[in-house]
Design a protein around this motif. Structure first.
Motif, PDB file in Angstrom:
ATOM      1  N   LYS A  92     -16.788   8.080  -0.065  1.00 58.27           N
ATOM      2  CA  LYS A  92     -15.529   8.793  -0.265  1.00 58.27           C
ATOM      3  C   LYS A  92     -14.397   8.116   0.505  1.00 58.27           C
ATOM      4  O   LYS A  92     -13.286   7.977   0.007  1.00 58.27           O
ATOM      5  CB  LYS A  92     -15.648  10.249   0.198  1.00 58.27           C
ATOM      6  CG  LYS A  92     -16.586  11.102  -0.639  1.00 58.27           C
ATOM      7  CD  LYS A  92     -16.147  11.265  -2.064  1.00 58.27           C
ATOM      8  CE  LYS A  92     -15.033  12.246  -2.247  1.00 58.27           C
ATOM      9  NZ  LYS A  92     -14.684  12.402  -3.678  1.00 58.27           N
ATOM     10  N   GLU A  95     -13.426   4.949  -1.233  1.00 54.14           N
ATOM     11  CA  GLU A  95     -12.673   5.264  -2.446  1.00 54.14           C
ATOM     12  C   GLU A  95     -11.211   5.580  -2.111  1.00 54.14           C
ATOM     13  O   GLU A  95     -10.303   5.120  -2.804  1.00 54.14           O
ATOM     14  CB  GLU A  95     -13.324   6.464  -3.136  1.00 54.14           C
ATOM     15  CG  GLU A  95     -12.745   6.748  -4.514  1.00 54.14           C
ATOM     16  CD  GLU A  95     -13.196   8.091  -5.055  1.00 54.14           C
ATOM     17  OE1 GLU A  95     -14.182   8.656  -4.532  1.00 54.14           O
ATOM     18  OE2 GLU A  95     -12.556   8.580  -5.991  1.00 54.14           O
ATOM     19  N   ASP A  98      -9.466   2.351  -1.191  1.00 52.27           N
ATOM     20  CA  ASP A  98      -9.264   1.530  -2.393  1.00 52.27           C
ATOM     21  C   ASP A  98      -8.051   2.031  -3.167  1.00 52.27           C
ATOM     22  O   ASP A  98      -7.219   1.246  -3.630  1.00 52.27           O
ATOM     23  CB  ASP A  98     -10.521   1.592  -3.259  1.00 52.27           C
ATOM     24  CG  ASP A  98     -10.408   0.702  -4.485  1.00 52.27           C
ATOM     25  OD1 ASP A  98     -10.592   1.201  -5.611  1.00 52.27           O
ATOM     26  OD2 ASP A  98     -10.126  -0.491  -4.315  1.00 52.27           O
ATOM     27  N   ILE A 101      -4.868   1.076  -1.295  1.00 55.59           N
ATOM     28  CA  ILE A 101      -4.583  -0.350  -1.431  1.00 55.59           C
ATOM     29  C   ILE A 101      -3.982  -0.634  -2.798  1.00 55.59           C
ATOM     30  O   ILE A 101      -3.017  -1.395  -2.930  1.00 55.59           O
ATOM     31  CB  ILE A 101      -5.867  -1.189  -1.202  1.00 55.59           C
ATOM     32  CG1 ILE A 101      -6.279  -1.139   0.265  1.00 55.59           C
ATOM     33  CG2 ILE A 101      -5.667  -2.640  -1.637  1.00 55.59           C
ATOM     34  CD1 ILE A 101      -7.663  -1.697   0.543  1.00 55.59           C
ATOM     35  N   THR A 102      -4.550  -0.011  -3.820  1.00 62.88           N
ATOM     36  CA  THR A 102      -4.041  -0.202  -5.183  1.00 62.88           C
ATOM     37  C   THR A 102      -2.600   0.280  -5.280  1.00 62.88           C
ATOM     38  O   THR A 102      -1.744  -0.410  -5.854  1.00 62.88           O
ATOM     39  CB  THR A 102      -4.920   0.546  -6.192  1.00 62.88           C
ATOM     40  OG1 THR A 102      -6.249   0.053  -6.111  1.00 62.88           O
ATOM     41  CG2 THR A 102      -4.416   0.372  -7.609  1.00 62.88           C
ATOM     42  N   ALA A 105      -0.338  -2.204  -3.566  1.00 61.46           N
ATOM     43  CA  ALA A 105      -0.216  -3.440  -4.355  1.00 61.46           C
ATOM     44  C   ALA A 105       0.732  -3.223  -5.542  1.00 61.46           C
ATOM     45  O   ALA A 105       1.560  -4.085  -5.859  1.00 61.46           O
ATOM     46  CB  ALA A 105      -1.585  -3.888  -4.847  1.00 61.46           C
ATOM     47  N   GLN A 106       0.636  -2.063  -6.190  1.00 60.29           N
ATOM     48  CA  GLN A 106       1.512  -1.770  -7.322  1.00 60.29           C
ATOM     49  C   GLN A 106       2.967  -1.675  -6.871  1.00 60.29           C
ATOM     50  O   GLN A 106       3.865  -2.204  -7.537  1.00 60.29           O
ATOM     51  CB  GLN A 106       1.084  -0.466  -7.992  1.00 60.29           C
ATOM     52  CG  GLN A 106      -0.227  -0.600  -8.777  1.00 60.29           C
ATOM     53  CD  GLN A 106      -0.712   0.704  -9.343  1.00 60.29           C
ATOM     54  OE1 GLN A 106      -0.751   1.735  -8.657  1.00 60.29           O
ATOM     55  NE2 GLN A 106      -1.119   0.702 -10.592  1.00 60.29           N
ATOM     56  N   VAL A 108       4.317  -3.111  -4.288  1.00 60.77           N
ATOM     57  CA  VAL A 108       4.779  -4.447  -3.930  1.00 60.77           C
ATOM     58  C   VAL A 108       5.147  -5.215  -5.189  1.00 60.77           C
ATOM     59  O   VAL A 108       6.213  -5.865  -5.247  1.00 60.77           O
ATOM     60  CB  VAL A 108       3.689  -5.215  -3.130  1.00 60.77           C
ATOM     61  CG1 VAL A 108       4.008  -6.682  -3.032  1.00 60.77           C
ATOM     62  CG2 VAL A 108       3.535  -4.615  -1.740  1.00 60.77           C
ATOM     63  N   ALA A 109       4.304  -5.143  -6.203  1.00 60.56           N
ATOM     64  CA  ALA A 109       4.555  -5.876  -7.454  1.00 60.56           C
ATOM     65  C   ALA A 109       5.855  -5.397  -8.100  1.00 60.56           C
ATOM     66  O   ALA A 109       6.665  -6.205  -8.561  1.00 60.56           O
ATOM     67  CB  ALA A 109       3.389  -5.691  -8.426  1.00 60.56           C
ATOM     68  N   LEU A 110       6.072  -4.084  -8.121  1.00 59.52           N
ATOM     69  CA  LEU A 110       7.286  -3.532  -8.754  1.00 59.52           C
ATOM     70  C   LEU A 110       8.514  -3.856  -7.918  1.00 59.52           C
ATOM     71  O   LEU A 110       9.594  -4.106  -8.464  1.00 59.52           O
ATOM     72  CB  LEU A 110       7.129  -2.021  -8.923  1.00 59.52           C
ATOM     73  CG  LEU A 110       6.143  -1.613 -10.011  1.00 59.52           C
ATOM     74  CD1 LEU A 110       5.708  -0.162  -9.851  1.00 59.52           C
ATOM     75  CD2 LEU A 110       6.739  -1.825 -11.391  1.00 59.52           C
ATOM     76  N   ARG A 112       8.980  -6.488  -6.074  1.00 57.02           N
ATOM     77  CA  ARG A 112       9.306  -7.916  -6.172  1.00 57.02           C
ATOM     78  C   ARG A 112       9.867  -8.292  -7.544  1.00 57.02           C
ATOM     79  O   ARG A 112      10.467  -9.348  -7.694  1.00 57.02           O
ATOM     80  CB  ARG A 112       8.061  -8.756  -5.950  1.00 57.02           C
ATOM     81  CG  ARG A 112       7.621  -8.882  -4.512  1.00 57.02           C
ATOM     82  CD  ARG A 112       6.366  -9.753  -4.461  1.00 57.02           C
ATOM     83  NE  ARG A 112       5.774  -9.774  -3.153  1.00 57.02           N
ATOM     84  CZ  ARG A 112       4.559 -10.276  -2.894  1.00 57.02           C
ATOM     85  NH1 ARG A 112       3.831 -10.776  -3.872  1.00 57.02           N
ATOM     86  NH2 ARG A 112       4.088 -10.273  -1.674  1.00 57.02           N
ATOM     87  N   SER A 113       9.674  -7.403  -8.524  1.00 60.60           N
ATOM     88  CA  SER A 113      10.058  -7.782  -9.899  1.00 60.60           C
ATOM     89  C   SER A 113      11.563  -7.775 -10.092  1.00 60.60           C
ATOM     90  O   SER A 113      12.279  -7.116  -9.360  1.00 60.60           O
ATOM     91  CB  SER A 113       9.416  -6.837 -10.899  1.00 60.60           C
ATOM     92  OG  SER A 113       9.930  -5.533 -10.735  1.00 60.60           O
TER      93      SER A 113
END
Lengths: 113, 225
Positions: A92, A95, A98, A101-102, A105-106, A108-110, A112-113
């Protein structure tokens, strides 16, 4: 308490009680990092050890109530249950991490776009 | 003509994705190409930027579901009309970009349609493990959604933006294909299927199987969990 208590078992029981008293003392004094959860953990383990030391029959009584034939089976059964619960708690936690972290990461990606 | 968006999630696909993107750019010059680089350790992102200005990069690998959700969140900021068509396809060249037009045409011709699902034709080329993987995937999906979808794990599909913008994908693995179908069933939305080519190149065969038997079982475990 059994009238023919083994001296070693008696000593173990006393040590267990000493651990309980020490744990309570540390909690009352608000020792750094000593949370309620830690206190409960120490008290439960130490009290169980003391109980089994002062009342060796208790293991047989528990075994009889649970329906197991031998003390060893009880120990093994309890061991498996403990392992299972530990694994489940860890799964648990992993999970949750995880998922975090996801999400990061999302973001950060948005960003930087 | 409504806006065409293609969305691709890519992880270490530098050898193949250039050709996919070049085809899309040549065939559909006006299309918005969104690529989500899912923490690739090769130069996938750099290759993609040669063909698209809509490249998002995860700092770590998060899985296809998270990648597509990142892409959907990005599109939510682009103010697309509900009529826009979003086509999902794979980065490894398994799907033929020329077939994108067929998806878009179906959605344009029938306004009631929300989703067009690609169904890959089984051929002699299709590896045995993929055939079994599809069967497991279809069984898992039918258990989860309550409906039977052929080739439920095919990533080649088109969705109307009006349907897609409300989607919230959870999890991080390949369960995205099944989640979309679950929403389709839950909302009782109109959809149709479209037979598409199943291209197996030496490159795609050399990769670890994306939708093999084990992945199907992992997807099942992730849904139960």
């Amino acid at each position: 308490m059994s009238s023919s208590l083994n001296p070693i078992l008696f000593l173990v029981g006393i040590l267990g009680l000493a651990v309980v008293l020490n744990a309570v003392r540390m909690f009352i004094r608000r020792s750094p990092g000593y949370t309620l959860l830690k206190l409960l953990g120490h008290v439960i383990v130490a009290l169980t050890i003391s109980l089994c030391a002062f009342y060796p029959q208790i293991a047989k009584d528990v075994t009889r109530i649970l329906g197991f034939g031998e003390n060893l089976n009880t120990l093994i059964f309890v061991g498996f249950i403990t392992l299972f619960l530990t694994q489940y708690a860890q799964a648990k936690t992993i999970e949750k991490l995880d998922k975090k972290i996801t999400e990061i990461a999302q973001k950060v990606a948005l960003h930087r776009s | 003509m409504s806006t065409l968006v293609t969305m691709i999630a890519a992880y270490n696909e530098a050898p193949a994705i250039a050709q996919v993107l070049a085809s899309i750019r040549q065939l559909y010059p006006e299309a918005i190409i969104v690529v989500v680089d899912d923490g690739s350790t090769d130069n996938t992102a750099e290759v993609c930027r040669c063909y698209s200005s809509h490249v998002l990069s995860h700092p770590v690998n998060c899985g296809k579901t998270a990648s597509l959700m990142t892409g959907i969140t990005y599109l939510q900021r682009q103010e697309l009309s509900d009529d826009a068509t979003v086509v999902f396809l794979d980065a490894d060249g398994q799907h033929d970009p020329r077939e994108i037009q067929r998806f878009a045409t179906l959605l344009r011709q029938d306004r009631r349609l929300e989703v067009v699902l690609g169904v890959r034709s089984l051929s002699r080329q299709t590896p045995l493990v993929n055939r079994w993987g599809r069967l497991v995937g279809d069984l898992v999906t039918s258990l989860y959604t309550g409906d039977w979808y052929s080739d439920s794990q095919c990533g080649f599909r088109a969705v109307r933006w009006g349907f897609l913008k409300h989607l919230s994908l959870v999890g991080s693995s390949y369960a995205v294909e099944t989640q979309l179908l679950y929403e389709l069933s839950r909302r009782n939305s109109h959809f149709t299927t479209l037979k598409v080519s199943d291209i197996y190149t030496s490159y795609s065969r050399s990769k670890a199987h994306k939708q093999g038997l084990l992945q199907g079982l992992r997807t099942l475990v992730s849904f139960i969990h």
